[in-house]
Each structure stands twice: as C-alpha cells, then as structure tokens.
Scaffold this active site. Sequence first.
Site, PDB file in Angstrom:
ATOM      1  N   GLN A   1      37.818  33.667  38.752  1.00 40.91           N
ATOM      2  CA  GLN A   1      36.527  33.673  39.427  1.00 40.91           C
ATOM      3  C   GLN A   1      35.394  33.575  38.414  1.00 40.91           C
ATOM      4  O   GLN A   1      35.477  34.104  37.318  1.00 40.91           O
ATOM      5  CB  GLN A   1      36.389  34.958  40.253  1.00 40.91           C
ATOM      6  CG  GLN A   1      35.540  34.761  41.478  1.00 40.91           C
ATOM      7  CD  GLN A   1      35.841  35.773  42.567  1.00 40.91           C
ATOM      8  OE1 GLN A   1      36.983  36.131  42.782  1.00 40.91           O
ATOM      9  NE2 GLN A   1      34.827  36.217  43.253  1.00 40.91           N
TER      10      GLN A   1
ATOM     11  N   SER B   1      43.588  36.109  36.468  1.00 36.94           N
ATOM     12  CA  SER B   1      43.360  36.783  37.750  1.00 36.94           C
ATOM     13  C   SER B   1      43.811  35.880  38.899  1.00 36.94           C
ATOM     14  O   SER B   1      45.003  35.592  39.026  1.00 36.94           O
ATOM     15  CB  SER B   1      41.900  37.212  37.871  1.00 36.94           C
ATOM     16  OG  SER B   1      41.708  38.060  38.969  1.00 36.94           O
ATOM     17  N   LEU B   2      42.885  35.384  39.762  1.00 35.53           N
ATOM     18  CA  LEU B   2      43.319  34.506  40.854  1.00 35.53           C
ATOM     19  C   LEU B   2      44.033  33.277  40.311  1.00 35.53           C
ATOM     20  O   LEU B   2      44.863  32.674  41.008  1.00 35.53           O
ATOM     21  CB  LEU B   2      42.113  34.082  41.707  1.00 35.53           C
ATOM     22  CG  LEU B   2      41.243  32.926  41.217  1.00 35.53           C
ATOM     23  CD1 LEU B   2      41.737  31.581  41.738  1.00 35.53           C
ATOM     24  CD2 LEU B   2      39.804  33.120  41.607  1.00 35.53           C
TER      25      LEU B   2
ATOM     26  N   ARG C   1      43.498  37.786  49.898  1.00 32.86           N
ATOM     27  CA  ARG C   1      43.165  38.554  48.695  1.00 32.86           C
ATOM     28  C   ARG C   1      41.649  38.719  48.563  1.00 32.86           C
ATOM     29  O   ARG C   1      41.154  39.818  48.297  1.00 32.86           O
ATOM     30  CB  ARG C   1      43.736  37.833  47.462  1.00 32.86           C
ATOM     31  CG  ARG C   1      43.573  38.556  46.126  1.00 32.86           C
ATOM     32  CD  ARG C   1      44.260  37.721  45.041  1.00 32.86           C
ATOM     33  NE  ARG C   1      44.236  38.336  43.716  1.00 32.86           N
ATOM     34  CZ  ARG C   1      43.316  38.104  42.786  1.00 32.86           C
ATOM     35  NH1 ARG C   1      42.300  37.288  43.059  1.00 32.86           N
ATOM     36  NH2 ARG C   1      43.393  38.680  41.602  1.00 32.86           N
TER      37      ARG C   1
ATOM     38  N   HIS D   1      40.119  44.715  39.740  1.00 34.06           N
ATOM     39  CA  HIS D   1      41.085  45.143  38.716  1.00 34.06           C
ATOM     40  C   HIS D   1      40.851  46.577  38.238  1.00 34.06           C
ATOM     41  O   HIS D   1      40.832  46.854  37.043  1.00 34.06           O
ATOM     42  CB  HIS D   1      41.099  44.159  37.536  1.00 34.06           C
ATOM     43  CG  HIS D   1      41.507  42.777  37.930  1.00 34.06           C
ATOM     44  ND1 HIS D   1      42.790  42.478  38.339  1.00 34.06           N
ATOM     45  CD2 HIS D   1      40.798  41.625  38.029  1.00 34.06           C
ATOM     46  CE1 HIS D   1      42.856  41.196  38.657  1.00 34.06           C
ATOM     47  NE2 HIS D   1      41.661  40.663  38.485  1.00 34.06           N
TER      48      HIS D   1
ATOM     49  N   GLN E   1      48.736  43.421  40.071  1.00 31.18           N
ATOM     50  CA  GLN E   1      47.594  42.738  39.446  1.00 31.18           C
ATOM     51  C   GLN E   1      46.268  43.100  40.110  1.00 31.18           C
ATOM     52  O   GLN E   1      45.214  43.078  39.469  1.00 31.18           O
ATOM     53  CB  GLN E   1      47.840  41.223  39.519  1.00 31.18           C
ATOM     54  CG  GLN E   1      46.914  40.361  38.703  1.00 31.18           C
ATOM     55  CD  GLN E   1      46.375  39.199  39.518  1.00 31.18           C
ATOM     56  OE1 GLN E   1      45.729  39.388  40.532  1.00 31.18           O
ATOM     57  NE2 GLN E   1      46.654  37.993  39.053  1.00 31.18           N
TER      58      GLN E   1
END
Length: 311
Positions: A9, A94-95, A119, A203, A252
């Site tokens: 992101q 991440s994503l 998500r 996170h 995660q």
Amino acid sequence: MRAFIFPGQGSQAVGMGKALAEASATAREVFQEVDEALGQKLFQLMAEGPEDQLTLTANAQPAIMANAIAVLRVLEKEGGIRLADKADYVAGHSLGEYTALCAAGALDLATTAKLLRIRGDAMQAAVPVGIGAMAAILGADREKAQAIADAAAEGQVCTVANDNDPAQVVISGHREAIERALPIAKEMGAKRALLLPVSAPFHCPLMQPAADAMAEALAAVSIRAPLVPVYANVTAAPVADPDTIRALLVAQVTGMVRWRESVLAMFAAGVGDYVEFGGKVLGGMVKRIAPDAAPVSVVTMDDIEALAKTL
C-alpha cells in the site's frame, strides 16, 4: 538468481494501469476479471479516481495487486516469458504477498481480489477511525525504532510494524502512543519521525479482529503450491506448503513485515536481480538493503519490452 517482487500500500496513484490497458488486451483482461470478481468498476477508479476513493484500503489493496499482475501477465503472454523459468523466488510487501502468491499460481486472480477486498474491509473495521496511527522513523534501525516504541507505549500498543530497510522503520499502534513516539524519536537520534497518512494501524496487535476475519476467509479458499517459493513477510523465509502459506497470511495481519530481512535472506541465497512489478517503491529499498543487488522497476509497456529483452 532472480526474484520477482510486488509492492504494498502506498504505491497506488490515479491513472495506474490506464496506459497499459490502452496498449494491451492482456492487461484489459486482468482488470476486467478483477472488476467482475469484486462486482465493482475498480479499474475505472484506478484510471480516473477520485483519489480519496482509490486510497481507501478496501480499494487500494486489490487495485495495487491488479496493476502488478497486469504488468506480469503482459510480460508473460506478450513477451513469451514464464515466471517459473525466470524467477527463483517471489516476494511482496504486506498486501504484495498476496500478489506474489497470485503471480506464482498459488491463488487465482479472482480469489486474490476477493481476499484483498475482505482484508481491506477487515483492517479498516478492526479499529475505529482516529484510535490508531502509524509513523515512519527515518534514520533508525529496527532495534532503535522498537526502543522508541517501547518508550512511547505507556501501556498502550506501540510496536514496529514494517522493517523496510536499514534506515526506514514504521511503527504502529494507538494514536496517542504514536504521537508520543515522534519527539522521543528525535531525542533518541532518529533523523525524522512523521505520521503516515493511513486510515488504520496496520501490522500490530490492534489488527486482531482483521486477523480473525482473514482466518475465516482463507479457510474457505483453495491454495495451491506456488510455482516457486514465496518469501513470507512474517518469517523472512521461503515457503511453499499451502497450509503454511495460509497460516502465515493470517499471522501477517498483526505481525511485522520483515522486508529488510527478507531481502537479506534472498541475497544470501544467491538472488542478485530483483524485478518489481507495478511500482517503484521496493527497488530503492532493495538497493539500500543490499547495495550490490540489481533492482529494476517495471510499470509501463516500455519497461516490459526492455525487461523481456534482458530475461
């Protein structure tokens, strides 16, 4: 050796994918499939905005994935390149880990888009707006950033969320704690500390409701063994077993993105070439982590054609 890597992101921008879609039917097919999976004109939002809608977590996550997969598919279909032949590993920030799994065939495109929508919605809903925050600590390594977070916590959540590179670490948690961390960071020798324009504290343990939602969503989908191993964010190690992949994707959501360690581990394993698809963020991080590495960012049709000649 070579790794294909995928951004997270923050790499979204109005106009993303537009020129590629105009130049390639393969790219248009990717965007159409994602639109159909989500029941939304996401590509129109990517191409035309408005920016405030594209930046929403639930839109940004599938948009960034779709853009990166479109670039990869154009390379594969029109450049005659097979990921399994040209990449030894995949990884994503991440994503981007979902994008990496889609790229390596562990998840199909429609499923990946739906998972990222879930998500994004779950991460947004986990913490009421204004309760959490994130800040970038520049000029501090992970140990110093964690010391800053610990000093600022005062009983609230405040922890390292992203270990991006040797001089860029992101902390996440309760807004009051993150705001307390900013002056503490300067006192402890960081170059800069600044709040990030994000809508939720990603996170960190505050994301547990989102982790629960992803556990439920991931339990219902089929995950195949990837064509090449995926370096997981939470372990900074390669994984290929579908059940392990599923568990690590859940972990995660609340766990630290160990990007710096992932790149170091790949470099130690012999990976010198890093190809970033659909963004220009990770290449710089790679260079700061492993100065002898050779990162390249691939976004446009010209980029794709230039890369195809070198692979």
